[in-house]
Design a protein around this motif. Structure first.
Motif, PDB file in Angstrom:
ATOM      1  N   UNK A  86       0.805  -1.226   0.000  1.00 46.10           N
ATOM      2  CA  UNK A  86       0.000   0.000   0.000  1.00 46.10           C
ATOM      3  C   UNK A  86       0.838   1.276   0.000  1.00 46.10           C
ATOM      4  N   UNK A  89       1.997   1.754  -3.466  1.00 49.10           N
ATOM      5  CA  UNK A  89       0.868   1.938  -4.383  1.00 49.10           C
ATOM      6  C   UNK A  89       0.110   3.240  -4.109  1.00 49.10           C
ATOM      7  N   UNK A  90      -0.170   3.494  -2.817  1.00 48.57           N
ATOM      8  CA  UNK A  90      -1.021   4.644  -2.463  1.00 48.57           C
ATOM      9  C   UNK A  90      -0.298   5.745  -1.662  1.00 48.57           C
ATOM     10  N   UNK A  92       0.231   5.072   1.668  1.00 49.03           N
ATOM     11  CA  UNK A  92       0.114   4.274   2.888  1.00 49.03           C
ATOM     12  C   UNK A  92       0.266   5.045   4.183  1.00 49.03           C
ATOM     13  N   UNK A  93       0.642   4.341   5.222  1.00 41.89           N
ATOM     14  CA  UNK A  93       0.739   4.930   6.556  1.00 41.89           C
ATOM     15  C   UNK A  93       1.621   6.180   6.589  1.00 41.89           C
ATOM     16  N   UNK A 136       3.066   8.472  -3.538  1.00 37.66           N
ATOM     17  CA  UNK A 136       3.006   7.099  -4.048  1.00 37.66           C
ATOM     18  C   UNK A 136       4.020   7.012  -5.186  1.00 37.66           C
ATOM     19  N   UNK A 138       3.788   5.939  -8.141  1.00 35.18           N
ATOM     20  CA  UNK A 138       3.271   6.293  -9.467  1.00 35.18           C
ATOM     21  C   UNK A 138       3.186   7.798  -9.677  1.00 35.18           C
ATOM     22  N   UNK A 146       0.985  -3.020  -9.987  1.00 30.36           N
ATOM     23  CA  UNK A 146       0.621  -2.552  -8.638  1.00 30.36           C
ATOM     24  C   UNK A 146       0.200  -3.755  -7.800  1.00 30.36           C
ATOM     25  N   UNK A 148      -1.234  -4.041  -4.292  1.00 27.96           N
ATOM     26  CA  UNK A 148      -1.658  -3.421  -3.044  1.00 27.96           C
ATOM     27  C   UNK A 148      -1.728  -4.443  -1.913  1.00 27.96           C
ATOM     28  N   UNK A 172      -4.227  -9.427 -10.636  1.00 27.21           N
ATOM     29  CA  UNK A 172      -4.655  -9.732  -9.261  1.00 27.21           C
ATOM     30  C   UNK A 172      -6.178  -9.695  -9.179  1.00 27.21           C
ATOM     31  N   UNK A 177      -6.548  -9.743  -4.542  1.00 31.75           N
ATOM     32  CA  UNK A 177      -6.706  -8.285  -4.631  1.00 31.75           C
ATOM     33  C   UNK A 177      -7.278  -7.803  -3.304  1.00 31.75           C
ATOM     34  N   UNK A 178      -6.429  -7.268  -2.464  1.00 33.35           N
ATOM     35  CA  UNK A 178      -6.867  -6.887  -1.126  1.00 33.35           C
ATOM     36  C   UNK A 178      -5.983  -5.740  -0.637  1.00 33.35           C
ATOM     37  N   UNK A 179      -6.585  -4.540  -0.489  1.00 31.24           N
ATOM     38  CA  UNK A 179      -5.791  -3.389  -0.046  1.00 31.24           C
ATOM     39  C   UNK A 179      -5.578  -3.412   1.466  1.00 31.24           C
ATOM     40  N   UNK A 180      -6.300  -4.286   2.136  1.00 34.08           N
ATOM     41  CA  UNK A 180      -6.340  -4.402   3.603  1.00 34.08           C
ATOM     42  C   UNK A 180      -6.933  -3.188   4.283  1.00 34.08           C
TER      43      UNK A 180
END
Ligand code: SF4
Ligand code: SF4
Ligand code: SF4
Ligand code: SF4
Ligand code: FES
Lengths: 180, 656
Positions: A86, A89-90, A92-93, A136, A138, A146, A148, A172, A177-180
C-alpha cells in the motif's frame, strides 16, 4: 531460457512487505528456481545491476530525496517495475503525515516525542536526505505492476513473482486483490 | 407493465420501476453506491452507469425509469472504464486509508466496488485536505475523510427516521455533510437512532462500540426482536465468540420495517457491557449475602414463601417473556393464591383498553396503519422520547403532507415540528376530544346524533374553557381531522391508565365518527401479556412482610426500592447486581435478554419470538426456568398453555 533477473529495495515503508515476501516459506525455493534474485535490502548486494534487471520491486512510497534517488535508479535499471504494498501503491501509513506541516512534523519527531531528551535537536547535515511530502511511486515514476496490500499476502506476492518469472504480467483478482 | 431487455434478457416490470430494480429482479447485478433498496433513488455516484441503445451517453440505472422497448447493456469495456473513472474520482475526493479503516476487508461497499472493477490502484491521488472527525456523539462518529457524499445517511434521516438532522452544505468538491446548521452531531437534533450508520456504505459513519470488533465475514448474524419497549422492533444481531458486535434494524420485520432507536441499537447493550452479573444464587447469612447452591437457595426461598403467604407480595417486570410471566402467574396467583401479585407497570398502559375490550372486543389496529395515515392525532404520549420508532413512523410522513395533531400537556417534545401542537391543561384530554367531536359537527364536516352533540357550540366552548386551548385551534384541528381520509389516533399512558376508560370511550367515539385506526403504545415489551394474565392490579408493597421480585435484566426503579425498603424478606431474581439485590435475602441469577428465548406480544398484538443469541455464563438460568424450579420446590407443576391463557380474556388488539 535464462532466468529473469529480479532486484528489490525498500523506501518509506516498514519492511513488512519484504517480510511478507519471506513469509512465502518453502515457495521461496520455487521462486529462486525460476528467477535470478539479485540485489535486495536483505541480502548482500544492495544495488540493482548496472546493466539492468528484468524486474525491479519497490516497497514503500517516497518521503525524502534518498527515496527519490533510489526509486529513479530502480526505474532506470529495470524493465518491469513492481510497486509492492500500500505505501508504494497509495502512499500508505507514512502518507498520513501529509496532513501536517512538514517542518513542524520533523521538529516534533526529533524534539517532542517520548524518547527525546531536553537537548534534542533537529539534525542538520548536508549528507542527510531532505524530507518531502510523501508520494506514491506512481506520482514520481512509471509503475508497471501494482500489488496493493498492507502487506500484500504471501499468496499475492507468490502469484506476482511466478507470473513475472514466466513472462506474464500478473492479474490480481479475488482473494489476491486486497488493499487491507 | 413495460417490457425491456437487459443484457439480452427479456424482462417485464410494472411501470415506474427503475432499470436498476428491473435488473435486480431479473438477477442481473449492477454495481451501486448511492442506491439503497429502502431509500428514494438519488443518482449521485454514477457507479450504476449502463449503456442504453440510442442514448448518447451512459445512463445511471438507479434513476432511469424502465420504458417499453428499452435495450440496456450493463457490461462492456466503455462501462467498465467509466466505472473505474467514477471510482477514481470518488477516492480522490477525500482521504481513504483502508488499512486502518474499520470496514476494510469486506464491509466497505466502496472498496468492494473497486475490487469488483479490478482496481489495483488509484488513477488520481487523494486531495490531502484535512477533514475533521466528529466524535461528539457518544454512540457513533463521523469521519469525513471517508465520506463519499452519497447522501444515504441524509435520506435515511429524512425518509426513514423523520428526524431531518443531516444535510449537505456547499457544492461540488467543497460539499460537506452537516448536522442541523453545522453543529457537532452531539449537540444537534440527532436522536442517535444510528440508522444513518447502518445505511452508510463506507467507514465514514462509525458505530463506536462495534468498530474493529470484527467484520461481517468473521461474525454470525441472527434475526431476533428488541424487547426494549412495546414496539417489538425486528433486529439483526451480529455476534462473534459469544459477544454481540453490533445490532441493526431488520428490514424484513413487518413491525418496524428496519428502523430502530438508540435503545435497540446501543442502550440494550449497556448493562451487558458494564453491569456486574449475578453469578451464583445467594443467601443472606449473618447479615451477609453469600453464595449458595440452587438447591439451598430454592429451599430457603420456599420456606420464606410458605411462612409469609398471608402477607406476601409478588412483582415481575413486564419486560420478561410470556413464558416467564405465565409461570409467575401460575405459581403466585393460581397456585399460592396470593392477593398482591402484579407486573411492574400495574396496568398503567393497558387498563382502559382492557375495560373497553370487554364490551367492544378488538378495537385497535396495527402500527402499519401509520404508513398510510394522512392525519395522526397523538394524545397523552411523548413519542419523541418514548416508543421512538412509532414517532419515526409518524414524523417521516410529514413531508408527504400527513397532518400531525399532538395533544399534550407539555408539547415541548414536538416543539420543532411544523404542526399543530395542542397544549392542554393536565387531565383534560377527554374534554379536548369532546371538543374535537363537537367541532366537526359544528363545522358540518361530520354529523353525530348523540345528546352531547346537540349543542356543539357549547361543547366546543366548554372544551376550550377546560383545556385552556383557544376554540379556534380546536376547530382548526377538528376541520383537519374531519376531512382526513385515513386518520390514525395514537394514545398513551394518560389515557390508558384509567380503569373506567372514560377518556378512551370518548376517543373511541371520535374514532368511529372519522373511521380512524386506534393505536395505543403499551410501555414495556410484554405489557399486553401482563394485562392478559391479570398482572395489572395495583399492589401495595409497603404493607407486605415478604416480597418476590423478578427483575430479569432490568434495574429496579427508585419507586420500587422505596416501596420494598421496609419489607422483611426479599426474594429477588436478577441478572445483574443492583441496589435491590444488595438488600435481598435470597438472590437467583437469571439470564439477560440475549441469553434467553421467549415470546413477546407487542403493542399491536403481534406475537413474536425472541431467540437466544448468546450462551449463558455462570449458574444463571432462564427466568421462566427459575420460576418453574421454585414452583416445583413448593409442590406445583406449571403447564405451558400460555397462548390459551392470553386469549381467554378480551383484548383491545388481535393477539396473533
Ligand atoms: S471507507 Fe472504504 S475505501 Fe475508505 S478507507 Fe474505509 S475501507 Fe477504505
Ligand atoms: S456519511 Fe456515509 S452515508 Fe453519509 S454521505 Fe458520507 S458516505 Fe454517504
Ligand atoms: S442517528 Fe438517526 S437521528 Fe441521528 S443523524 Fe443519524 S439517522 Fe438522523
Ligand atoms: S422502539 Fe422499542 S422495540 Fe423498537 S428499537 Fe426502540 S426500544 Fe426497541
Ligand atoms: S447508484 Fe446510481 S448513481 Fe449511485
Amino acid at each position: 531460457m535464462t532466468k529473469p533477473k529480479v532486484a528489490s529495495d525498500w523506501l518509506a515503508g516498514c519492511s513488512g512487505c519484504h517480510m511478507s515476501l519471506l513469509d512465502m516459506d518453502e515457495r521461496l525455493l520455487d521462486i529462486i528456481d525460476l528467477v535470478d534474485l539479485r540485489a535486495t535490502p536483505i541480502t548482500d548486494l544492495k544495488h540493482p545491476d548496472k546493466d539492468g534487471v528484468d524486474v525491479g520491486i519497490l516497497e514503500g512510497g517516497i518521503n525524502n530525496s534518498a527515496n527519490l534517488a533510489v526509486a529513479k535508479m530502480m526505474r532506470e535499471r529495470c524493465k518491469i517495475l513492481v510497486a509492492l504494498g500500500d505505501c508504494a501503491v497509495f502512499g500508505g501509513v507514512p502518507a498520513m503525515r501529509n496532513f501536517f506541516d512538514l517542518d513542524e512534523t520533523v521538529r516534533y519527531v526529533y524534539t517532542q516525542t517520548m524518547s527525546m531528551d531536553k537537548e534534542a535537536i533537529v539534525p542538520k547535515d548536508p549528507e542527510l536526505a531532505v524530507p518531502q511530502r510523501v508520494q506514491a511511486l506512481s506520482e514520481v515514476i512509471k509503475v508497471d505492476v501494482f500489488v496493493p496490500g498492507c502487506p500484500p499476502s504471501p499468496d499475492a506476492i507468490y502469484h506476482v513473482l511466478s507470473e513475472l518469472a514466466q513472462g506474464r504480467l500478473p492479474n490480481l483478482t479475488g482473494n489476491l486483490l486486497d488493499w487491507h | 407493465m413495460v417490457h425491456l431487455t437487459i443484457d439480452g434478457k427479456h424482462i417485464e416490470v410494472p411501470e415506474g420501476t427503475t432499470v436498476l430494480r428491473a435488473a435486480q429482479q431479473a438477477g442481473i447485478h449492477i454495481p451501486t453506491l448511492c442506491d439503497h433498496p429502502h431509500l428514494t433513488p438519488y443518482g449521485g455516484c454514477r457507479l450504476c452507469l449502463v449503456d442504453v441503445k440510442g442514448a448518447r451517453t451512459l445512463q445511471p440505472s438507479c434513476t432511469l425509469p424502465a420504458t417499453e422497448g428499452l435495450e440496456v447493456t450493463t457490461v462492456n469495456e466503455q462501462i467498465s472504464d467509466a466505472r473505474k473513472f467514477v471510482l477514481s474520482m470518488i477516492f480522490s475526493e477525500r482521504n481513504h486509508f483502508c488499512p486502518y479503516c474499520q470496514v476494510s476487508g469486506g464491509d466497505c461497499e466502496l472498496q468492494n466496488a473497486a475490487y469488483e472493477q479490478g482496481m489495483t490502484h488509484w488513477m488520481i491521488q487523494p486531495n490531502w485536505n484535512t477533514y475533521k472527525v466528529d466524535a461528539s456523539n457518544p454512540y457513533f462518529s463521523y469521519e469525513a475523510n471517508r465520506c463519499i457524499l452519497c447522501r444515504r445517511c441524509v435520506r435515511t434521516c429524512q425518509e426513514l427516521v423523520g428526524n431531518f438532522t443531516l444535510g449537505v452544505e456547499q457544492r461540488g468538491a467543497a460539499s460537506i455533510l452537516v448536522a442541523d446548521l453545522g453543529v457537532p452531531l452531539g449537540e444537534s437534533t440527532c436522536v442517535s437512532c444510528g440508522m444513518c450508520v447502518q445505511n452508510c456504505p463506507t467507514g465514514a459513519m462509525m458505530d463506536r462500540r462495534a468498530a474493529y470488533r470484527g467484520l461481517s465475514a468473521d461474525a454470525e448474524t441472527i434475526k431476533t426482536i428488541c424487547t426494549g419497549c412495546s414496539v417489538g422492533c425486528g433486529i439483526e444481531v451480529t455476534i462473534r465468540d459469544n459477544n454481540i458486535i453490533a445490532i441493526n434494524g431488520d428490514y424484513d420485520s413487518p413491525v418496524n420495517q428496519g428502523v430502530i432507536c438508540k435503545i435497540g441499537r446501543w442502550q440494550s447493550l449497556e448493562a451487558m457491557d458494564s453491569g456486574v452479573a449475578v453469578k451464583t444464587p445467594m443467601i443472606r447469612k449473618n447479615g451477609e449475602l453469600v453464595s449458595a447452591s440452587w438447591e439451598e437457595a430454592l429451599a430457603f426461598a420456599s420456606k420464606a414463601i410458605d411462612t409469609t403467604r398471608q402477607s406476601l407480595a409478588a412483582l415481575a417486570s413486564s419486560s420478561l417473556s410470556v413464558e416467564t410471566l405465565y409461570a409467575f402467574k401460575k405459581l403466585f396467583v393460581d397456585g399460592l393464591a396470593i392477593q398482591s401479585v402484579s407486573a411492574s407497570e400495574m396496568g398503567k398502559y393497558t387498563n382502559a383498553q382492557k375495560s373497553l375490550a370487554v364490551t367492544n372486543g378488538v378495537f385497535e389496529g396495527h402500527l402499519s396503519a401509520l404508513n398510510n395515515a394522512d392525519c395522526v392525532v397523538t394524545i397523552g404520549e411523548d413519542l419523541i422520547h418514548q416508543h421512538e420508532v412509532v414517532g419515526f413512523m409518524i414524523k417521516r410522513n410529514l413531508p408527504k403532507g400527513t397532518a400531525l395533531i399532538c395533544v399534550d400537556t407539555d408539547g415541548s417534545a414536538y416543539g420543532n415540528l411544523p404542526n399543530s401542537v395542542i397544549k392542554i391543561n393536565p387531565g383534560t384530554e377527554q374534554q379536548l376530544v369532546k371538543g374535537l367531536i363537537a367541532g366537526m359537527v359544528k363545522l358540518g364536516v361530520k354529523s353525530c346524533a348523540c345528546d352531547g352533540c346537540k349543542n356543539p357550540d357549547q361543547v366546543v366552548q366548554d372544551a376550550a374553557n377546560a383545556t385552556g386551548v383557544e376554540s379556534t385551534l380546536i376547530l382548526d384541528a377538528a376541520y383537519i381531522l374531519g376531512n382526513a381520509q385515513s386518520p390514525v389516533i395514537v394514545y398513551g399512558s394518560t389515557v390508558t391508565s384509567d380503569v373506567d376508560a372514560s377518556t378512551l370511550t370518548t376517543i373511541k367515539c371520535l374514532s368511529d365518527m372519522i373511521s380512524a385506526e386506534m393505536i395505543s403504545v403499551k410501555g414495556n415489551a410484554n405489557s399486553v401479556a401482563s394485562a392478559q394474565f391479570g398482572l395489572d392490579q395495583p399492589v401495595d408493597m409497603h404493607t407486605a412482610k415478604a416480597a418476590v421480585i423478578v427483575l430479569g435484566d432490568k434495574q429496579p426503579c427508585d419507586e420500587l426500592l422505596n416501596a420494598v425498603s421496609k419489607v422483611n424478606t426479599k426474594i429477588v431474581f436478577s441478572a445483574y447486581q443492583n441496589a435491590l439485590v444488595e438488600t435481598a435475602d435470597v438472590v437467583f441469577p437469571v439470564n439477560n435478554w440475549a441469553e434467553e428465548e421467549g415470546h413477546f406480544i407487542n403493542m399491536d398484538g403481534t406475537v413474536q419470538k425472541r431467540s437466544q443469541i448468546l450462551a449463558a455464563n455462570g449458574q444463571g438460568k432462564a427466568s421462566a426456568q427459575a420460576i418453574h424450579d421454585l414452583a416445583a420446590q413448593l409442590g406445583f407443576s406449571i403447564d405451558d398453555h400460555w397462548m390459551e391463557a392470553l386469549q381467554s380474556t378480551p383484548a383491545s388488539v388481535t393477539i396473533a
